[in-house]
Every structure is written in C-alpha cells, then in structure tokens.
Design a protein around this motif. Structure first.
Motif, PDB file in Angstrom:
ATOM      1  N   ASP A  99     -37.694  -2.012  37.315  1.00 39.35           N
ATOM      2  CA  ASP A  99     -38.356  -1.243  38.364  1.00 39.35           C
ATOM      3  C   ASP A  99     -37.461  -1.125  39.593  1.00 39.35           C
ATOM      4  OD1 ASP A  99     -41.028  -0.187  39.622  1.00 39.35           O
ATOM      5  OD2 ASP A  99     -40.323  -1.721  41.014  1.00 39.35           O
ATOM      6  N   ARG A 100     -36.799  -2.202  39.980  1.00 37.93           N
ATOM      7  CA  ARG A 100     -35.903  -2.164  41.128  1.00 37.93           C
ATOM      8  C   ARG A 100     -34.655  -1.329  40.841  1.00 37.93           C
ATOM      9  NH1 ARG A 100     -39.463  -5.529  41.769  1.00 37.93           N
ATOM     10  NH2 ARG A 100     -39.913  -6.737  43.652  1.00 37.93           N
ATOM     11  N   TYR A 101     -34.194  -1.381  39.601  1.00 35.23           N
ATOM     12  CA  TYR A 101     -33.045  -0.545  39.225  1.00 35.23           C
ATOM     13  C   TYR A 101     -33.381   0.937  39.380  1.00 35.23           C
ATOM     14  CZ  TYR A 101     -30.396   2.327  35.966  1.00 35.23           C
ATOM     15  OH  TYR A 101     -29.690   3.363  35.395  1.00 35.23           O
ATOM     16  N   VAL A 102     -34.556   1.339  38.894  1.00 32.96           N
ATOM     17  CA  VAL A 102     -34.955   2.741  39.007  1.00 32.96           C
ATOM     18  C   VAL A 102     -35.148   3.124  40.471  1.00 32.96           C
ATOM     19  CG1 VAL A 102     -36.721   4.442  38.405  1.00 32.96           C
ATOM     20  CG2 VAL A 102     -36.023   2.732  36.724  1.00 32.96           C
ATOM     21  N   ALA A 103     -35.777   2.229  41.254  1.00 33.31           N
ATOM     22  CA  ALA A 103     -36.055   2.536  42.662  1.00 33.31           C
ATOM     23  C   ALA A 103     -34.784   2.692  43.483  1.00 33.31           C
ATOM     24  CB  ALA A 103     -36.930   1.437  43.262  1.00 33.31           C
ATOM     25  N   ILE A 104     -33.744   1.912  43.159  1.00 30.41           N
ATOM     26  CA  ILE A 104     -32.511   1.949  43.944  1.00 30.41           C
ATOM     27  C   ILE A 104     -31.520   2.963  43.396  1.00 30.41           C
ATOM     28  CG2 ILE A 104     -30.496   0.581  44.631  1.00 30.41           C
ATOM     29  CD1 ILE A 104     -32.347  -1.862  44.715  1.00 30.41           C
ATOM     30  N   CYS A 105     -31.381   3.027  42.085  1.00 33.99           N
ATOM     31  CA  CYS A 105     -30.365   3.897  41.478  1.00 33.99           C
ATOM     32  C   CYS A 105     -30.858   5.322  41.232  1.00 33.99           C
ATOM     33  CB  CYS A 105     -29.873   3.284  40.169  1.00 33.99           C
ATOM     34  SG  CYS A 105     -29.099   1.665  40.371  1.00 33.99           S
ATOM     35  N   ASN A 106     -32.172   5.487  41.051  1.00 32.71           N
ATOM     36  CA  ASN A 106     -32.735   6.828  40.828  1.00 32.71           C
ATOM     37  C   ASN A 106     -33.983   7.028  41.689  1.00 32.71           C
ATOM     38  OD1 ASN A 106     -31.087   7.871  38.375  1.00 32.71           O
ATOM     39  ND2 ASN A 106     -31.750   5.821  37.754  1.00 32.71           N
ATOM     40  N   SER A 114     -29.450  -5.002  34.793  1.00 34.44           N
ATOM     41  CA  SER A 114     -30.080  -4.218  35.863  1.00 34.44           C
ATOM     42  C   SER A 114     -29.395  -4.457  37.198  1.00 34.44           C
ATOM     43  CB  SER A 114     -31.564  -4.576  35.968  1.00 34.44           C
ATOM     44  OG  SER A 114     -32.257  -4.217  34.794  1.00 34.44           O
ATOM     45  N   TYR A 115     -29.081  -5.716  37.498  1.00 33.53           N
ATOM     46  CA  TYR A 115     -28.483  -6.015  38.797  1.00 33.53           C
ATOM     47  C   TYR A 115     -27.000  -5.652  38.854  1.00 33.53           C
ATOM     48  CZ  TYR A 115     -32.553  -8.034  40.960  1.00 33.53           C
ATOM     49  OH  TYR A 115     -33.789  -8.187  41.534  1.00 33.53           O
ATOM     50  N   VAL A 116     -26.326  -5.634  37.721  1.00 34.03           N
ATOM     51  CA  VAL A 116     -24.950  -5.137  37.703  1.00 34.03           C
ATOM     52  C   VAL A 116     -24.937  -3.645  38.031  1.00 34.03           C
ATOM     53  CG1 VAL A 116     -22.981  -4.614  36.205  1.00 34.03           C
ATOM     54  CG2 VAL A 116     -24.020  -6.885  36.142  1.00 34.03           C
ATOM     55  N   LEU A 117     -25.862  -2.901  37.420  1.00 30.41           N
ATOM     56  CA  LEU A 117     -25.962  -1.467  37.708  1.00 30.41           C
ATOM     57  C   LEU A 117     -26.394  -1.228  39.157  1.00 30.41           C
ATOM     58  CD1 LEU A 117     -27.657  -0.255  34.391  1.00 30.41           C
ATOM     59  CD2 LEU A 117     -25.253  -0.022  35.068  1.00 30.41           C
ATOM     60  N   ILE A 118     -27.289  -2.083  39.659  1.00 31.34           N
ATOM     61  CA  ILE A 118     -27.689  -1.975  41.067  1.00 31.34           C
ATOM     62  C   ILE A 118     -26.495  -2.244  41.977  1.00 31.34           C
ATOM     63  CG2 ILE A 118     -29.052  -3.086  42.883  1.00 31.34           C
ATOM     64  CD1 ILE A 118     -31.288  -3.462  40.823  1.00 31.34           C
ATOM     65  N   GLY A 119     -25.687  -3.268  41.627  1.00 32.20           N
ATOM     66  CA  GLY A 119     -24.500  -3.578  42.425  1.00 32.20           C
ATOM     67  C   GLY A 119     -23.511  -2.425  42.457  1.00 32.20           C
ATOM     68  N   VAL A 120     -23.310  -1.781  41.316  1.00 34.68           N
ATOM     69  CA  VAL A 120     -22.417  -0.617  41.262  1.00 34.68           C
ATOM     70  C   VAL A 120     -22.940   0.497  42.153  1.00 34.68           C
ATOM     71  CG1 VAL A 120     -21.496   1.186  39.766  1.00 34.68           C
ATOM     72  CG2 VAL A 120     -21.569  -1.177  38.952  1.00 34.68           C
ATOM     73  N   SER A 121     -24.262   0.710  42.111  1.00 37.34           N
ATOM     74  CA  SER A 121     -24.861   1.754  42.942  1.00 37.34           C
ATOM     75  C   SER A 121     -24.770   1.396  44.425  1.00 37.34           C
ATOM     76  CB  SER A 121     -26.326   1.949  42.533  1.00 37.34           C
ATOM     77  OG  SER A 121     -26.932   2.961  43.299  1.00 37.34           O
ATOM     78  N   LEU A 122     -24.932   0.110  44.766  1.00 35.09           N
ATOM     79  CA  LEU A 122     -24.861  -0.308  46.171  1.00 35.09           C
ATOM     80  C   LEU A 122     -23.458  -0.138  46.747  1.00 35.09           C
ATOM     81  CD1 LEU A 122     -27.011  -3.589  46.211  1.00 35.09           C
ATOM     82  CD2 LEU A 122     -27.629  -1.350  47.102  1.00 35.09           C
ATOM     83  N   SER A 123     -22.459  -0.265  45.907  1.00 38.08           N
ATOM     84  CA  SER A 123     -21.077  -0.129  46.392  1.00 38.08           C
ATOM     85  C   SER A 123     -20.779   1.269  46.913  1.00 38.08           C
ATOM     86  CB  SER A 123     -20.096  -0.493  45.269  1.00 38.08           C
ATOM     87  OG  SER A 123     -20.216   0.420  44.188  1.00 38.08           O
ATOM     88  N   ARG A 125     -27.579  -0.489  51.978  1.00 35.59           N
ATOM     89  CA  ARG A 125     -27.369  -1.736  51.242  1.00 35.59           C
ATOM     90  C   ARG A 125     -28.327  -2.824  51.706  1.00 35.59           C
ATOM     91  NH1 ARG A 125     -20.742  -2.289  51.353  1.00 35.59           N
ATOM     92  NH2 ARG A 125     -20.283  -0.340  50.247  1.00 35.59           N
ATOM     93  N   LEU A 126     -28.488  -2.934  53.011  1.00 32.03           N
ATOM     94  CA  LEU A 126     -29.389  -3.958  53.555  1.00 32.03           C
ATOM     95  C   LEU A 126     -30.833  -3.713  53.113  1.00 32.03           C
ATOM     96  CD1 LEU A 126     -27.974  -4.344  57.189  1.00 32.03           C
ATOM     97  CD2 LEU A 126     -27.738  -5.949  55.284  1.00 32.03           C
ATOM     98  N   LYS A 127     -31.241  -2.449  53.130  1.00 33.32           N
ATOM     99  CA  LYS A 127     -32.591  -2.115  52.694  1.00 33.32           C
ATOM    100  C   LYS A 127     -32.785  -2.443  51.219  1.00 33.32           C
ATOM    101  CE  LYS A 127     -35.909   1.697  52.546  1.00 33.32           C
ATOM    102  NZ  LYS A 127     -36.121   3.154  52.828  1.00 33.32           N
ATOM    103  N   ALA A 128     -31.792  -2.121  50.395  1.00 35.25           N
ATOM    104  CA  ALA A 128     -31.876  -2.412  48.964  1.00 35.25           C
ATOM    105  C   ALA A 128     -31.870  -3.919  48.719  1.00 35.25           C
ATOM    106  CB  ALA A 128     -30.707  -1.760  48.231  1.00 35.25           C
ATOM    107  N   PHE A 129     -31.076  -4.656  49.494  1.00 31.14           N
ATOM    108  CA  PHE A 129     -31.032  -6.108  49.334  1.00 31.14           C
ATOM    109  C   PHE A 129     -32.377  -6.727  49.674  1.00 31.14           C
ATOM    110  CE2 PHE A 129     -30.332 -10.348  51.121  1.00 31.14           C
ATOM    111  CZ  PHE A 129     -29.749 -10.979  50.031  1.00 31.14           C
TER     112      PHE A 129
END
Length: 240
Positions: free
Chosen positions: A41-48, A137-146, A153-157
């Motif tokens: 759910d967090r991956y979808v919310a942050i990456c898409n 999921s968090y690896v993909l989130i990290g790639v998106s945050l970069s 980034r702070l909001k996503a964290f």
C-alpha cells in the motif's frame, strides 16, 4: 491462555492445546501478511500516487487481506496436523507458558524429525516470503525517493516510519525466537527461552498500537490536554 494465567490453572485439554498452537502461529503469520499488504500500500501511494485510488480499490484490498489469512492457514495446518496425529504415551507436562509446538513435540513417543523439518520449513517460508516482499517494496520506494525533492522525501518517510518500526521489531524478534527453537535444547537456557517467548508474544502486539497511534494528531492533542490537566491540578495543590 490469558484466563489460565489469571486463574492460575495449569492444565489444558489436548484439543484445546492444539487449537492454541494453531491460532498462536496462524495469527502471527497473518500479522506479517498484513504488514506485507501495508508495505505494498505504501509502495503504491509513494511510487504511483496518481493511480492509487484506481489500484487500491475495495476488491483489491479485500483480496490482499484474504490472501494474508489464507497464506497463514496454509503455513500452519500441515505441521499442526502432523503433530496432532502422533502418539502421546509418556509425560504430559508442556515445558512452556503455553502450548509451544517444539515443547509439545518433545512429548511425542515417536520420531519427530519429519515434524521438525516440516514445521521449520513452513516457518522459513512464512518469514522469507513476507520479508522479501516487504524488502522489495521498500527498495522500490527508495529508488523512487531518490528522484524526489527533499520535502517530498520527508513526507514519504513520515508515511513509512511507523510501518518500518513495526516491521523491524516484529521480524527481529521473530527471527530470534525461531533461532532459539530450532533445537529441542535451544541456544539459551530454558528459563531465558520462556522469557524471550513471552516478550515476543506480548511486547510486539502491545507496541503496535502505540507506534501507530503516536502519529495521530487527535491522540497527541488528547495526551497534551491530559498532561496539562494533571500538571495544573498538582500545581494548584501546592500553592500556599
């Protein structure tokens, strides 16, 4: 189990013991399945974020939660059924605070090597499957945050902080308990193993609502008001 602790009753029926084993393990695996769903759910919310509502629809949410419950049942039933069908003709004292699978298997009057292999195999599958999916999921989130700005980034964290905390506590404690139960003797003394198991069973579920709720604005305001009332009350009592 809780009623036994409160009433100091130290006996349990055989069917009740195996029901306790099933629900204890099944609910533990289900909680990790739900943590996996939350990671997705967090991956979808942050990456898409623009497609979140179209991806995480009500049917999809129900399907994911149902999958977590079914997965936990599949991982729990085989070892539980095998242990249930074994002969018990010797001591009937379970050396644990509850019907722990490894402790119950020590009472079997037969070879339990296959039972141990099946039990540990499904435990590894349950931990690794959910753990790998969460990590992915968090690896993909990290790639998106970069690729995001600092404010984003702070909001996503902040969105992931509570979930990451719970995942870390849950998987580190589960891995430690699993490592101690691989052998019938264990790597720690018997009393220490029980203490670790109790902390794992009670502390983690206790911390979950605390960790999640501390991010709730209404709860923070309520705590602040309560502390202020107590402070003013005690300050008023000591005025001369």
């Amino acid at each position: 189990m809780l009623s036994g602790f409160l009433t100091n009753v130290s006996t349990i029926s055989v069917p009740g013991c195996f029901l306790q084993i099933f629900f204890f393990i099944q609910l533990g695996i289900t909680s990790r399945g739900i943590l996996t769903v939350m990671a997705y759910d967090r991956y979808v919310a942050i990456c898409n974020p623009l497609h979140y509502t179209s991806i995480m629809t009500r049917p999809v949410q129900l399907l994911l939660i149902t999958g977590a419950w079914v997965f936990s049942a599949v991982c729990t039933l085989p070892a539980n059924i095998m242990t249930w069908q074994r002969p018990y003709c010797g001591p009937n004292v379970v050396k644990h605070c509850w019907c722990d699978p490894s402790s119950v298997r020590q009472l079997v009057c037969a070879d339990t090597s296959v039972d141990n292999i099946v039990s540990h195999s499904f435990a590894v599958v349950a931990l690794l499957t959910s753990g790998v999916l969460i990590l992915t999921s968090y690896v993909l989130i990290g790639v998106s945050l970069s690729r995001m700005a600092v404010t984003q980034r702070l909001k996503a964290f902040r969105t992931c902080a509570a979930h990451l905390t719970v995942v870390t506590i849950s998987y580190s404690s589960a891995s430690f308990v699993y490592d101690q139960s691989k052998s019938t003797k264990g790597l720690l003394f018997f009393q220490v193993r029980i203490i670790v198991a109790v902390l794992y069973a009670a502390l983690t579920p206790f911390l979950n609502p605390v960790i999640y709720s501390l991010r709730n604005k209404e709860l923070k305001e309520s705590i602040t008001r309560t502390v202020s009332r107590f402070r003013s009350k005690f300050s008023w009592g000591f005025v001369c």
